[in-house]
Write a protein that holds these residues in place. Structure first.
Motif, PDB file in Angstrom:
ATOM      1  N   LEU A 440      -7.104 -72.118   2.972  1.00 36.01           N
ATOM      2  CA  LEU A 440      -6.675 -70.879   3.533  1.00 36.01           C
ATOM      3  C   LEU A 440      -8.162 -70.033   3.790  1.00 36.01           C
ATOM      4  N   SER A 441      -8.014 -69.341   5.005  1.00 38.52           N
ATOM      5  CA  SER A 441      -9.229 -68.579   5.288  1.00 38.52           C
ATOM      6  C   SER A 441      -8.795 -67.249   5.932  1.00 38.52           C
ATOM      7  N   GLY A 442     -10.030 -66.544   6.203  1.00 43.16           N
ATOM      8  CA  GLY A 442      -9.802 -65.200   6.532  1.00 43.16           C
ATOM      9  C   GLY A 442      -9.613 -64.292   5.121  1.00 43.16           C
ATOM     10  N   LEU A 465     -11.327 -68.044   1.442  1.00 41.55           N
ATOM     11  CA  LEU A 465     -11.277 -66.545   1.914  1.00 41.55           C
ATOM     12  C   LEU A 465     -12.630 -65.882   1.875  1.00 41.55           C
ATOM     13  N   PHE A 466     -12.726 -64.812   2.689  1.00 44.63           N
ATOM     14  CA  PHE A 466     -13.978 -64.040   2.931  1.00 44.63           C
ATOM     15  C   PHE A 466     -13.589 -62.762   3.202  1.00 44.63           C
ATOM     16  N   GLY A 467     -14.769 -61.764   3.128  1.00 45.30           N
ATOM     17  CA  GLY A 467     -14.747 -60.384   3.019  1.00 45.30           C
ATOM     18  C   GLY A 467     -14.422 -59.985   1.619  1.00 45.30           C
ATOM     19  N   SER A 468     -14.443 -58.628   1.440  1.00 46.25           N
ATOM     20  CA  SER A 468     -14.698 -58.004   0.188  1.00 46.25           C
ATOM     21  C   SER A 468     -12.888 -57.816  -0.313  1.00 46.25           C
ATOM     22  N   ILE A 469     -12.826 -57.374  -1.650  1.00 45.63           N
ATOM     23  CA  ILE A 469     -11.588 -57.326  -1.988  1.00 45.63           C
ATOM     24  C   ILE A 469     -11.227 -56.179  -1.711  1.00 45.63           C
ATOM     25  N   PRO A 470      -9.954 -55.831  -1.071  1.00 44.85           N
ATOM     26  CA  PRO A 470      -9.480 -54.581  -0.533  1.00 44.85           C
ATOM     27  C   PRO A 470      -9.193 -53.723  -1.526  1.00 44.85           C
ATOM     28  N   LEU A 484      -9.347 -64.846  -8.213  1.00 43.52           N
ATOM     29  CA  LEU A 484      -9.694 -64.959  -6.852  1.00 43.52           C
ATOM     30  C   LEU A 484     -11.142 -65.854  -6.858  1.00 43.52           C
ATOM     31  N   SER A 485     -11.033 -66.673  -7.830  1.00 44.74           N
ATOM     32  CA  SER A 485     -12.260 -67.575  -7.892  1.00 44.74           C
ATOM     33  C   SER A 485     -12.597 -68.536  -6.867  1.00 44.74           C
ATOM     34  N   TYR A 486     -13.797 -68.954  -6.557  1.00 49.74           N
ATOM     35  CA  TYR A 486     -14.022 -69.989  -5.727  1.00 49.74           C
ATOM     36  C   TYR A 486     -13.337 -69.828  -4.331  1.00 49.74           C
ATOM     37  N   ASN A 487     -14.183 -68.791  -3.795  1.00 52.60           N
ATOM     38  CA  ASN A 487     -13.675 -68.412  -2.325  1.00 52.60           C
ATOM     39  C   ASN A 487     -15.061 -67.963  -1.928  1.00 52.60           C
ATOM     40  N   ASN A 488     -15.019 -67.244  -0.772  1.00 47.80           N
ATOM     41  CA  ASN A 488     -16.428 -66.863  -0.227  1.00 47.80           C
ATOM     42  C   ASN A 488     -16.499 -65.265   0.038  1.00 47.80           C
ATOM     43  N   LEU A 489     -15.777 -64.535  -1.075  1.00 48.51           N
ATOM     44  CA  LEU A 489     -15.617 -63.226  -1.143  1.00 48.51           C
ATOM     45  C   LEU A 489     -16.811 -62.469  -1.495  1.00 48.51           C
ATOM     46  N   SER A 490     -17.032 -61.461  -0.675  1.00 45.89           N
ATOM     47  CA  SER A 490     -18.665 -60.846  -0.956  1.00 45.89           C
ATOM     48  C   SER A 490     -18.571 -59.446  -1.029  1.00 45.89           C
ATOM     49  N   GLY A 491     -19.627 -58.580  -0.905  1.00 44.57           N
ATOM     50  CA  GLY A 491     -19.407 -57.169  -1.314  1.00 44.57           C
ATOM     51  C   GLY A 491     -19.597 -57.193  -2.748  1.00 44.57           C
ATOM     52  N   THR A 492     -19.644 -55.555  -3.163  1.00 43.45           N
ATOM     53  CA  THR A 492     -19.490 -55.312  -4.538  1.00 43.45           C
ATOM     54  C   THR A 492     -18.009 -55.468  -5.044  1.00 43.45           C
ATOM     55  N   ILE A 493     -18.184 -55.724  -6.433  1.00 43.17           N
ATOM     56  CA  ILE A 493     -16.668 -55.565  -6.992  1.00 43.17           C
ATOM     57  C   ILE A 493     -16.098 -54.119  -6.811  1.00 43.17           C
ATOM     58  N   THR A 494     -15.132 -54.067  -6.154  1.00 42.48           N
ATOM     59  CA  THR A 494     -14.661 -52.738  -5.928  1.00 42.48           C
ATOM     60  C   THR A 494     -14.007 -51.973  -7.383  1.00 42.48           C
ATOM     61  N   SER A 495     -14.500 -50.813  -7.282  1.00 44.16           N
ATOM     62  CA  SER A 495     -14.312 -50.135  -8.478  1.00 44.16           C
ATOM     63  C   SER A 495     -12.738 -49.713  -8.596  1.00 44.16           C
ATOM     64  N   SER A 496     -11.922 -49.950  -7.552  1.00 45.41           N
ATOM     65  CA  SER A 496     -10.549 -49.653  -7.684  1.00 45.41           C
ATOM     66  C   SER A 496      -9.964 -50.817  -8.515  1.00 45.41           C
TER      67      SER A 496
END
Ligand SMILES: *[C@@H]1O[C@H](CO)[C@@H](O)[C@H](O)[C@H]1NC(C)=O
Ligand SMILES: *[C@@H]1O[C@H](CO)[C@@H](O)[C@H](O)[C@H]1NC(C)=O
Ligand SMILES: *[C@@H]1O[C@H](CO)[C@@H](O)[C@H](O)[C@H]1NC(C)=O
Ligand SMILES: *[C@@H]1O[C@H](CO)[C@@H](O)[C@H](O)[C@H]1NC(C)=O
Ligand SMILES: *[C@@H]1O[C@H](CO)[C@@H](O)[C@H](O)[C@H]1NC(C)=O
Ligand SMILES: *[C@@H]1O[C@H](CO)[C@@H](O)[C@H](O)[C@H]1NC(C)=O
Ligand SMILES: *[C@@H]1O[C@H](CO)[C@@H](O)[C@H](O)[C@H]1NC(C)=O
Ligand SMILES: *[C@@H]1O[C@H](CO)[C@@H](O)[C@H](O)[C@H]1NC(C)=O
Ligand SMILES: *[C@@H]1O[C@H](CO)[C@@H](O)[C@H](O)[C@H]1NC(C)=O
Ligand SMILES: *[C@@H]1O[C@H](CO)[C@@H](O)[C@H](O)[C@H]1NC(C)=O
Ligand SMILES: *[C@@H]1O[C@H](CO)[C@@H](O)[C@H](O)[C@H]1NC(C)=O
Ligand SMILES: *[C@@H]1O[C@H](CO)[C@@H](O)[C@H](O)[C@H]1NC(C)=O
Length: 604
Positions: A440-442, A465-470, A484-496
């Motif tokens: 799965l991607s997006g 999967l990419f992008g940050s954690i909403p 959510l391990s082993y994807n291409n998620l990026s950005g900071t770990i959202t404080s929420s």
């Protein structure tokens, strides 16, 4: 003289005892034997003998069994109106402990009600003298000592239930003398050996259960022709072997068939088309693999006449082949269908969408390939859809969002691709969602995170999967496990993420997260496992981590943390954490072999 048929009750399961209760009343009112006003001395002495062998009577029900009253007025006793012989002993579920007096055999007109007690010892062989007994119900006690062959002498027996006693031993072949027998319940009795051939001669049998014993041997090939009246056949959980006889096709009155957890083998060749009243079939955990000829699955065709079928359990049957299109011709009453852990290949026929009554569909652990048919969206009553560990490819159909009652969706370990449909946000009852190990991607659709029903598991690991954690992740306040391990998620770990206060497992490893561990995560004190390894995280190891008492495993390895490794809490046990591959850390347990911290560095 029209003698009443005697009944003995030492037992209970709600269904059985209800049936038996009705029967007891019937016999009681038909008692017509006359006797002297004083009643029968034999009955009196037999009751006193019964009382004398009861060792524990927590509700004091036997206190009234004394000289102050005629025994017909004792608690739990009823007598025939004219003959004053004991016809009913009603001591259902009274917590009685002790053993059965052999004098019970003297109560010639007795029906005993001693359901759900703790009677132990063995069935006295004198019971075989009760030659008028029609019902013997001794279920859920603690009787041992085997099933006495003497019971075979009670040729009037119509109903026999001894479920849930640790008898041991084998089934005596003398029980084949019970020519009038209609109901036979001998489940969970610790029985060994084979089922005597004589039992299959009891042609009036309607209900036959030997579930949960250790019975071996095979079933006679003529079973269906010998027992044409069978409605309920339950032999699950034994070690019966050989083929499941095709003659079962001739048990045309069968309604319930449970043969799961045995050693039955050979191709399943039962023709179900005459079994028009059947509603429950469970053959799970056997080995119905054929010899490699055509297909193990043709029997499915014959199920279309079973218009009231509600349950079809065929998991772990070693079935090999293609699921026929005729699966769609099964009853629209079908609520449960499991074919899990077989060797089914080929595509999932779109006719599956005709089974509109389904609430559970389990096809995991097979080799299905091709797309998930969009007709799946027709299964509006579906609550559990489990397709994991197959080779399904193509997209997750948007129509899955139409399954508004879904509580569990397991599509993991397939080859699914494309986006995660945002329509899943309509599945407001979902508490397990596992899409791990696909292609799965997006981005993670924010709608997915706005499902407060997600309480057990959200697993999107091992995809692309990419992008940050909403930030909507904060709505998952009741979620226990997030992976959510082993994807291409990026950005900071959202404080929420700090608002997901029910988390016990959080795995963000193998992504591209950077920045520091947000201080808001300090509220996740219920975590047992925290894995944020293999990212690009920086900063110091936050102080709150060593204060979490539930934390059993912490993985910070292969990041870019700096400063001192604590030595308390989870950090005091070298096997409970890993900080490997963080070149700028210092201190910690000696076994880590990190450089000593310089005061000046610590203060930075
Ligand atoms: C009482 O019952 C026993 C056994 O059925 C019988 O042998 C005996 O004659 C009966 N006694 C009386 C007084 O009816
Ligand atoms: C006999 O039974 C009655 C009724 O339960 C009870 O009140 C009485 O105490 C009993 N007598 C004896 C001697 O146990
Ligand atoms: C039987 O005895 C056990 C303890 O030995 C007890 O827990 C259970 O409640 C008893 N059952 C009944 C029906 O009295
Ligand atoms: C009852 O059955 C046993 C064993 O099957 C047999 O030996 C005995 O003769 C029978 N007793 C009577 C009274 O029929
Ligand atoms: C079954 O019944 C038939 C006919 O009554 C009889 O000949 C045969 O011996 C019986 N078989 C067994 C095993 O009891
Ligand atoms: C079912 O019964 C019919 C009629 O008695 C008989 O011809 C047939 O052989 C039986 N089938 C099986 C599989 O025993
Ligand atoms: C039944 O199968 C189980 C598991 O495959 C095996 O351990 C057991 O020995 C078998 N029993 C018989 C009686 O074949
Ligand atoms: C199965 O159902 C069809 C259609 O209702 C009917 O024609 C056929 O006789 C049935 N088969 C059996 C064996 O009852
Ligand atoms: C499935 O059946 C085949 C052929 O009988 C056998 O070799 C294999 O061991 C079986 N697999 C399982 C899991 O029972
Ligand atoms: C089986 O179902 C298909 C549709 O999936 C239908 O066209 C066909 O008529 C059905 N066959 C029977 C015998 O009911
Ligand atoms: C089913 O899902 C599709 C795609 O998500 C949607 O267009 C359609 O309106 C839904 N149908 C129903 C009955 O909800
Ligand atoms: C890690 O982050 C640093 C700066 O924050 C950046 O220069 C570097 O490229 C990142 N490494 C990876 C593998 O993303």
């Amino acid at each position: 003289m029209n003698l009443p048929q005697a009944i003995i009750y030492l037992s209970s399961s709600s269904l059985i005892s209800f049936l038996f209760y009705c029967l007891g009343i019937l016999c009681l009112t038909s008692a017509t034997v006359s006797a002297s006003y004083g009643g029968n001395e034999t009955d009196y002495l037999a009751l006193l003998s019964f009382k004398s062998m009861i060792t524990h009577d927590p509700y004091k029900v036997l206190t009234s069994w004394n000289h102050s009253f005629h025994f017909c007025d004792w608690s739990g006793i009823s007598c025939g109106k004219r003959h004053k012989r004991v016809t009913v002993l009603r001591l259902y579920s009274k917590g009685l402990e002790g053993s059965l007096s052999p004098h019970i055999g003297d109560l010639s007109f007795l029906q005993l009600w001693l359901a759900q007690n703790n009677l132990s010892g063995s069935i006295p062989k004198e019971m075989g003298l009760l030659s008028k007994l029609g019902t013997l119900a001794i279920h859920y006690n603690k009787l041992t000592g085997g099933i006495s062959p003497f019971l075979g002498n009670i040729t009037s027996m119509e109903r026999f239930s001894a479920v849930g006693n640790p008898f041991g031993g084998s089934i005596p072949d003398t029980l084949g003398l019970w020519k009038s027998l209609k109901e036979f319940y001998l489940g969970e009795c610790n029985l060994y050996g084979s089922i005597p051939d004589s039992i299959f001669n009891l042609s009036l049998l309607v209900t036959f259960s030997l579930a949960g014993n250790h019975l071996t041997g095979s079933l006679p090939s003529e079973i269906g022709n010998q027992l044409p009246n069978l409605e309920f056949l339950q032999l699950r959980d034994n070690e019966l072997a050989g083929v499941l006889p095709p003659a079962i096709s001739n048990c045309s009155k069968l309604r319930f068939l449970e043969m799961s957890q045995n050693n039955f083998s050979g191709k399943l060749t039962i023709d179900f088309s005459k079994l028009r009243d059947i509603y429950y079939i469970n053959l799970a955990k056997n080995n119905f693999h054929g010899r490699g000829e055509a297909d193990d699955m043709r029997f499915i065709d014959s199920l279309k006449n079973c218009t009231g079928l509600v349950y079809l359990g065929l998991s772990n049957c070693n079935l090999t082949g293609v699921l026929p299109i005729s699966i769609g011709n099964l009853s629209d009453q079908l609520r449960f269908l499991s074919l899990l852990e077989n060797q089914l290949f080929g595509s999932l026929p779109s006719s599956i969408g005709s089974l509109v009554g389904l609430s559970t569909l389990r096809l995991e652990l097979n080799q299905f390939k091709g797309k998930i048919p969009t007709t799946i969206g027709n299964l509006q009553k579906l609550q559990v859809l489990s397709l994991f560990s197959n080779q399904f490819s193509g997209p997750i159909p948007d129509v899955i969002g139409n399954l508004s009652l879904l509580t569990q969706l397991n599509l993991d370990s397939n080859k699914l691709e494309g986006h995660i449909p945002s329509s899943l946000g309509n599945c407001k009852e979902l508490n397990v969602l596992n899409l791990a190990d696909n292609r799965l991607s997006g981005k993670i659709p924010s709608q997915l995170l706005q499902l407060p029903s997600l309480t057990i598991l959200l697993n999107l690991s091992r995809n692309n999967l990419f992008g940050s954690i909403p930030s909507e992740i904060k709505d998952l306040k009741m979620l226990s496990e997030l992976d959510l391990s082993y994807n291409n998620l990026s950005g900071t770990i959202t404080s929420s993420l700090g608002e997901c206060i029910s988390l016990t497992v959080l795995n963000l490893s193998g992504n591209l997260f950077q920045g520091i561990i947000p201080s808001s995560l300090s509220s996740l004190g219920g975590l047992q496992v925290l894995d944020i390894s293999q990212n690009n995280l920086t900063g110091k190891i936050p102080q709150f981590l060593d204060k979490w008492v539930s934390l059993e495993f912490l993985n910070l390895s292969f990041n870019d943390f700096e400063g001192e490794v604590p030595v308390v809490g989870v950090f005091s046990n070298a096997s409970a954490f890993s900080v490997l591959g963080n070149d700028r850390l210092c201190g910690g347990l000696v076994t880590l072999e990190l450089p000593k911290c310089k005061d000046v560095l610590q203060k930075l």
